[in-house]
Design a protein around this motif. Structure first.
Motif, short mmCIF file in Angstrom:
data_model
loop_
_atom_site.label_atom_id
_atom_site.label_comp_id
_atom_site.label_asym_id
_atom_site.label_seq_id
_atom_site.Cartn_x
_atom_site.Cartn_y
_atom_site.Cartn_z
N MET A 161 0.81 -1.22 0.00
CA MET A 161 0.00 0.00 0.00
C MET A 161 0.84 1.27 0.00
SD MET A 161 -3.09 -0.93 2.65
CE MET A 161 -3.94 0.59 2.24
N LEU A 162 2.15 1.14 -0.12
CA LEU A 162 3.00 2.33 0.00
C LEU A 162 2.63 3.43 -1.00
CD1 LEU A 162 6.47 0.65 0.62
CD2 LEU A 162 5.23 2.18 2.18
N ALA A 163 2.32 3.05 -2.22
CA ALA A 163 1.99 4.05 -3.23
C ALA A 163 0.68 4.76 -2.89
CB ALA A 163 1.89 3.41 -4.61
N ASP A 164 -0.21 4.10 -2.17
CA ASP A 164 -1.48 4.71 -1.79
C ASP A 164 -1.36 5.57 -0.55
OD1 ASP A 164 -2.90 3.29 -3.85
OD2 ASP A 164 -2.84 1.51 -2.58
N LEU A 165 -0.47 5.20 0.37
CA LEU A 165 -0.38 5.88 1.66
C LEU A 165 0.58 7.06 1.66
CD1 LEU A 165 -0.38 2.84 4.13
CD2 LEU A 165 -2.29 4.30 3.47
N LEU A 166 1.68 6.95 0.94
CA LEU A 166 2.66 8.03 0.97
C LEU A 166 2.18 9.22 0.14
CD1 LEU A 166 4.35 5.82 2.28
CD2 LEU A 166 6.29 6.57 0.91
N PRO A 167 2.55 10.43 0.54
CA PRO A 167 2.12 11.63 -0.19
C PRO A 167 2.54 11.56 -1.66
CG PRO A 167 3.13 12.22 1.90
CD PRO A 167 3.38 10.75 1.72
N PRO A 168 1.75 12.15 -2.54
CA PRO A 168 2.05 12.09 -3.98
C PRO A 168 3.34 12.80 -4.38
CG PRO A 168 0.18 13.53 -3.56
CD PRO A 168 0.46 12.83 -2.28
N ASP A 169 3.86 13.67 -3.51
CA ASP A 169 5.10 14.37 -3.84
C ASP A 169 6.35 13.58 -3.44
OD1 ASP A 169 4.66 14.66 -1.12
OD2 ASP A 169 5.44 16.71 -1.02
N VAL A 170 6.16 12.37 -2.90
CA VAL A 170 7.31 11.51 -2.58
C VAL A 170 7.65 10.70 -3.82
CG1 VAL A 170 8.15 9.62 -1.15
CG2 VAL A 170 6.66 11.37 -0.15
N PRO A 171 8.81 10.94 -4.44
CA PRO A 171 9.11 10.28 -5.71
C PRO A 171 9.60 8.84 -5.58
CG PRO A 171 10.92 11.72 -5.09
CD PRO A 171 9.86 11.89 -4.05
N ARG A 172 10.24 8.55 -4.46
CA ARG A 172 10.90 7.25 -4.30
C ARG A 172 10.94 6.91 -2.82
NH1 ARG A 172 16.65 5.36 -7.03
NH2 ARG A 172 15.36 5.56 -8.89
N VAL A 173 10.88 5.62 -2.51
CA VAL A 173 10.98 5.19 -1.12
C VAL A 173 11.76 3.89 -1.06
CG1 VAL A 173 8.79 3.91 -1.16
CG2 VAL A 173 9.67 4.78 1.02
N ILE A 174 12.53 3.71 0.01
CA ILE A 174 13.19 2.44 0.29
C ILE A 174 12.36 1.73 1.35
CG2 ILE A 174 15.24 1.31 1.22
CD1 ILE A 174 16.87 3.71 0.26
N TYR A 175 11.93 0.52 1.05
CA TYR A 175 11.27 -0.31 2.05
C TYR A 175 12.31 -1.25 2.66
CZ TYR A 175 8.98 -4.06 4.39
OH TYR A 175 8.66 -4.98 5.35
N LEU A 176 12.28 -1.40 4.00
CA LEU A 176 13.18 -2.32 4.69
C LEU A 176 12.40 -3.16 5.69
CD1 LEU A 176 16.18 0.06 5.53
CD2 LEU A 176 16.09 -1.66 3.72
N ASP A 177 12.69 -4.47 5.73
CA ASP A 177 12.20 -5.32 6.81
C ASP A 177 12.84 -4.88 8.11
OD1 ASP A 177 10.51 -6.88 5.32
OD2 ASP A 177 11.83 -8.65 5.27
N CYS A 178 12.23 -5.26 9.23
CA CYS A 178 12.74 -4.84 10.53
C CYS A 178 13.81 -5.77 11.10
CB CYS A 178 11.59 -4.68 11.51
SG CYS A 178 10.56 -3.24 11.13
N ASP A 179 14.11 -6.88 10.43
CA ASP A 179 15.21 -7.74 10.89
C ASP A 179 16.47 -7.44 10.07
OD1 ASP A 179 14.18 -8.80 8.56
OD2 ASP A 179 14.28 -10.89 9.20
N MET A 180 16.78 -6.15 9.97
CA MET A 180 17.91 -5.69 9.17
C MET A 180 18.79 -4.74 9.97
SD MET A 180 16.31 -5.04 5.36
CE MET A 180 16.65 -6.30 4.14
N LEU A 181 19.98 -4.52 9.44
CA LEU A 181 20.95 -3.60 10.03
C LEU A 181 21.68 -2.91 8.88
CD1 LEU A 181 22.17 -2.87 12.90
CD2 LEU A 181 23.99 -4.47 12.33
N VAL A 182 21.69 -1.59 8.90
CA VAL A 182 22.28 -0.81 7.81
C VAL A 182 23.66 -0.32 8.23
CG1 VAL A 182 22.00 1.24 6.36
CG2 VAL A 182 19.99 -0.12 7.00
N ARG A 183 24.64 -0.48 7.32
CA ARG A 183 26.03 -0.11 7.63
C ARG A 183 26.61 0.91 6.66
NH1 ARG A 183 29.57 -3.40 6.54
NH2 ARG A 183 31.11 -2.64 8.04
N TRP A 184 26.00 1.08 5.49
CA TRP A 184 26.49 2.04 4.50
C TRP A 184 25.52 3.22 4.42
CZ3 TRP A 184 28.49 -0.65 -0.62
CH2 TRP A 184 29.60 -1.45 -0.32
N PRO A 185 25.99 4.37 3.93
CA PRO A 185 25.09 5.53 3.79
C PRO A 185 23.88 5.18 2.92
CG PRO A 185 27.37 6.20 3.50
CD PRO A 185 27.38 4.70 3.52
#
Length: 290
Positions: free
Chosen positions: A95-119
């Motif tokens: 539902m991301l395309a329906d819920l996020l504001p129309p002016d948001v061009p791109r989004v990264i979706y991430l599961d919650c069992d993750m860890l980010v190490r790079w920018p």
């Protein structure tokens, strides 16, 4: 320019969601540009306050989307397969395309069992080759798609087709909106295959077959364990039953960056989450014993 990140979770996964966000903030200088879109089931006041600490510590923005207040979400998930490990909230990413504001061009979706190490901006700006979706090929495909003996779902999937893991998705929302996701799901339901699918991941692979851009494995290092530390992963994905928040003897060091993970979650929240999980485990045992 804002960097839009989306997570989906319920009240039993608030601490890992906090950890994903904090790992992103710790790995970039562009903290004030981060906008976290949190698609969630009902949260306790205490757990929501924990999440809001991300904004106070780093200056990032948090936007909350309470799914329980959205009839459209219940309509979407009606009839879709569910399991104890994969509750209905996993489908919220559809539902991301329906819920996020129309002016948001791109989004990264991430599961919650993750860890980010790079920018995270390096992933946000990645070239999608004109496709609506960027993802990493699943490390154990085509086993997931074809299931037992790689034949069980051979009438649905072709083992020679690339198959992606849905735990990390880079979504071009304008191109995504060109696809009628609800109609695609309805067509799959009419075909009678829904009960044979591996939750949202199979759905997304069928809907976006031939319409996604393969991304480097470092952006979704699947089944992350200690050996992966030498490979300098950008995002670790703890897909195994063993998770970095486990406290059983010997388990803590069985996953990649386990100590790093604990301190990203913070010691206070790490042990509070452990108590929360133990309480849930005992309550489940007591209910079964009745």
């Amino acid at each position: 320019m804002a960097l839009h990140i989306a997570l989906t979770f319920d009240d039993n996964f608030w601490a890992p969601a906090y950890t994903v966000m904090r790992s992103i903030c710790l790995s970039t200088h562009r903290r004030a540009d981060l906008v976290f879109h949190l698609l969630h089931m009902p949260l306790s006041a205490e757990h929501r306050a924990d999440l809001e600490r991300i904004g106070a510590e780093f200056g990032a923005s948090l936007r909350f989307y309470p799914l329980a207040d959205m009839p459209a979400f219940e309509t979407l998930v009606a009839g879709l397969p569910q399991h104890g490990r994969w509750p209905k909230v996993v489908y919220a990413r559809l539902m991301l395309a329906d819920l996020l504001p129309p002016d948001v061009p791109r989004v990264i979706y991430l599961d919650c069992d993750m860890l980010v190490r790079w920018p995270i901006e390096q992933l946000y700006d990645i070239d999608l080759g004109g496709q609506p979706l960027g993802a990493v090929r699943d490390s154990i495909a085509p086993f997931i798609a074809l299931r037992r003996d790689m034949v069980q779902n051979a009438d649905i999937f072709d083992g020679a087709d690339p198959y992606f893991n849905s735990g990390m998705l880079v979504i071009d929302l304008a191109h995504w909106r060109d696809i009628d996701i609800a109609a695609e799901i309805a067509a799959l339901a009419a075909s009678g295959v829904l009960s044979r699918l591996y939750f949202d991941q199979d759905l997304l692979n069928l809907i976006f077959r031939g319409r996604w851009q393969p991304l480097p494995w470092r952006w979704n290092t699947i089944d992350a364990d200690a050996a992966h530390e030498a490979l300098d992963p950008a995002i670790l994905h703890f897909t195994k039953t063993t998770k970095p928040w486990a406290l059983r003897a010997g388990i803590l060091h069985a996953t990649a960056y386990a100590r790093w993970y604990r301190h990203v979650m913070t010691n206070e929240l790490f042990y509070r989450f452990a108590r929360h999980r133990w309480k849930r485990w005992w309550l489940k045992k007591l209910r079964l014993a009745r």
